[in-house]
Each structure stands twice: as C-alpha cells, then as structure tokens.
Design an enzyme around this catalytic site. Structure first.
Site, PDB file in Angstrom:
ATOM      1  N   GLN A   1     -33.277 -10.379  16.953  1.00  0.00           N
ATOM      2  CA  GLN A   1     -33.583 -10.788  15.450  1.00  0.00           C
ATOM      3  C   GLN A   1     -34.855 -11.358  15.390  1.00  0.00           C
ATOM      4  OE1 GLN A   1     -30.993  -9.988  13.263  1.00  0.00           O
ATOM      5  NE2 GLN A   1     -32.189 -10.808  11.696  1.00  0.00           N
TER       6      GLN A   1
ATOM      7  N   LYS B   1     -23.714  -9.046  12.059  1.00  0.00           N
ATOM      8  CA  LYS B   1     -23.717  -7.880  12.832  1.00  0.00           C
ATOM      9  C   LYS B   1     -22.832  -8.063  14.134  1.00  0.00           C
ATOM     10  CE  LYS B   1     -28.614  -7.493  12.124  1.00  0.00           C
ATOM     11  NZ  LYS B   1     -30.010  -7.796  12.220  1.00  0.00           N
TER      12      LYS B   1
ATOM     13  N   ASP C   1     -32.812  -0.932  16.809  1.00  0.00           N
ATOM     14  CA  ASP C   1     -33.558  -1.173  15.777  1.00  0.00           C
ATOM     15  C   ASP C   1     -34.372  -0.081  15.389  1.00  0.00           C
ATOM     16  OD1 ASP C   1     -32.869  -3.542  14.149  1.00  0.00           O
ATOM     17  OD2 ASP C   1     -33.827  -4.654  15.764  1.00  0.00           O
TER      18      ASP C   1
END
Ligand code: GUN
Length: 287
Positions: free
Chosen positions: A97, A53, A120
């Site tokens: 994460q 990422k 997200d």
C-alpha cells in the site's frame, strides 16, 4: 438536464459476482487465489483501504494475507517479506500500500515485487508493457474507469479526453489505456495554464488530482462524461468528515451527460479490478 449517474456500486457487484464464480472454478481445480497485502505505518486512510481490500477478497472466496509494519520499520524487513511472498507458490498477488514512509525508497520496493505477482501493475516492467500496448496487469483504478466507460457505452474512438492529474497510479496509465482505444488524450496538471480551457473541450473528463471539488460545472462541456477519481474528506462545515470527489458534483451534474458519484463511483471499481488482477494471476499459474 441532470446527468446520468454511472453507478460504481452496481457495476462492482455485477463484476464481483462473475469473479466469485471464476474463483470457485479455480478452487475446484485446487488453486485458491491469494492476495498478500503489506501496509507500513499508521495512515488512517491507507488502513481503511487495506481493510476493504482484504474484506473484498474474503467475500469473493479468495484468500488474503495481511502484514502490518510499524512506521519506523527497517526497510530490510519489508524487502525480506516481499522475497518470501515472491517465492511462495500459494501467493498470486502482492500489493504494497502506498504511500510508504519517507525513509523507504518506494520505487525500489515496487521493483522488488515479482512482476508476475504485481497486481497493482506498478513494476517498471509492467508499466513498460502497458505503454507498449501489451499489458500484463492494468493498474486497478484506471482499469475500473475503463470498465465503467464500457458499461455506460461511452464512445471512445476519436473522443477528446482530458485527464487532470499525472500520477503514476492513475493519470499516466489512464492516458495509455484511452490512447489505446484511439482517444485524443490531453494530460493536465498543477502547472497547466488555463485548466478550464482544456477541460471545457473534453468529451470525457477524468479528474484525478486529490483536491476537493476543484472541477466545477462551468469547467465542463455540456453532455460530457465526467469520471471523478478523487476521494477527499471534507475538513469542516456542516458536511465535515464526509467524502467528496475532485468534482463539485452539484454543479457538474447539471452540465454533464453522465457522471460518477463519490462515494459509490470509481472507488468500489478499484477494489473490484484488484480482485480481477489477483484472479487472473492465479489462473495463469493454473494453466
Ligand atoms: N495508494 C493509493 N492508491 C493505491 C493503489 O491503487 N495501490 C496501492 N498499492 N497503493 C495505493
């Protein structure tokens, strides 16, 4: 007949090229899109995802910040860092994460992220907005799948869709997005009776369970579009260590009309849509 391959790498490069152009235009206006990533613990798969990422941000001309914490870190330290990032106007996207270590209340962590920086799309406010058909951020993996279906020109209106997997990250938001496109959506899961009965009816089959090769060719309707969200590492045998999906590609490709491979399918699109959401967040602040 062998299925048409929906190439996630090719589509990713195309979309990332467009995003890099948009990022450059924003930078010229004095705003550099910035994604902050928080990783807690030493899970090797999570470490690889986070590394990818961050690298993708740099390559698209965006800034990134990465905070890595020990697996036994006091959650208060992470909450404090999230509060700092929320308040920092140079940070546009924040991602923690998952999974988090067991001593964390993951839901509370996701709720601590400012909804306008929640790239997200996991904050309850953003989940609600998606459910109401007015999304602020679309979760990256389902967003990537929608882009793949669009680029492959798969007809959606009235299509029978079967999603295998009911996670908050993939299965549930995927269902909402396809429902919004007037698909008839069925969600199957570990307790579903006669899974193959359902999957064989699907014009579009989305596999997101995290079990290697569990969807085999005999479970697929001839000509169906098969989207494989799984990323599993083969434990033993001649292919030990290699990646495979939730779909048994070899048997599925003989039945399906179109199929996404693993690797090189949904995976690269997930990161691409994270970049898209981060850029979108930055563009909103510049308006
Ligand atoms: N873990 C697995 N998939 C994801 C994702 O899309 N976002 C975050 N934050 N963690 C994940």
């Amino acid at each position: 007949m062998t299925a048409r391959i929906i190439d996630g790498n090719a589509l990713s490069s195309e979309v990332r090229g467009q995003l890099a152009e948009r990022a450059a235009a924003l930078i010229a206006k004095g705003v550099t899109p910035c994604l902050a990533v928080i990783l807690v613990g030493e899970d090797p798969a999570s470490a690889v995802y986070v590394r990818n990422k961050v690298a993708a941000c740099e390559k698209a001309g965006m800034r990134s910040l990465k905070d890595v914490y020990a697996p036994d870190v006091d959650p208060a330290v992470v909450f404090k860092r999230i509060a700092e990032l929320n308040a920092d106007p140079t940070v546009h996207g924040i991602l923690v994460q998952l999974p988090l270590p067991k001593h964390f209340d993951a839901e509370a962590v996701l709720e601590a992220i400012a909804p306008e920086k929640d790239v997200d799309g996991f904050h309850a406010e953003n989940v609600g907005a998606l459910m109401q058909g007015n999304p602020r951020f679309i979760p990256c993996t389902p967003y990537g799948v929608m882009k793949m279906l669009e680029s492959a020109k798969v007809p959606l209106k009235g299509a029978e869709v079967v999603i295998v997997g009911r996670s908050n990250i993939v299965g549930k938001p995927m269902a909402m997005l396809l429902l919004a496109q007037s698909c008839t959506v069925t969600i199957c899961h570990s307790q579903s009776k006669d899974l193959a009965f359902h999957t064989r009816r699907a014009d579009i089959l989305v596999a997101a369970v995290g079990r290697a090769k569990m969807i085999t060719g005999d479970m697929i309707k001839p000509g169906a579009t098969v989207i494989d969200v799984g990323i599993n590492r083969i434990a033993d045998g001649p292919n030990a260590g290699k990646l495979c999906g939730d779909v048994d590609f070899e048997t599925a490709k003989e039945v399906a009309g179109a199929i996404t491979p693993v690797p090189g399918g949904v995976g690269p699109m997930t990161i691409t849509m994270l970049l898209a959401n981060t850029l979108e967040a930055a563009e909103r602040t510049a308006k």
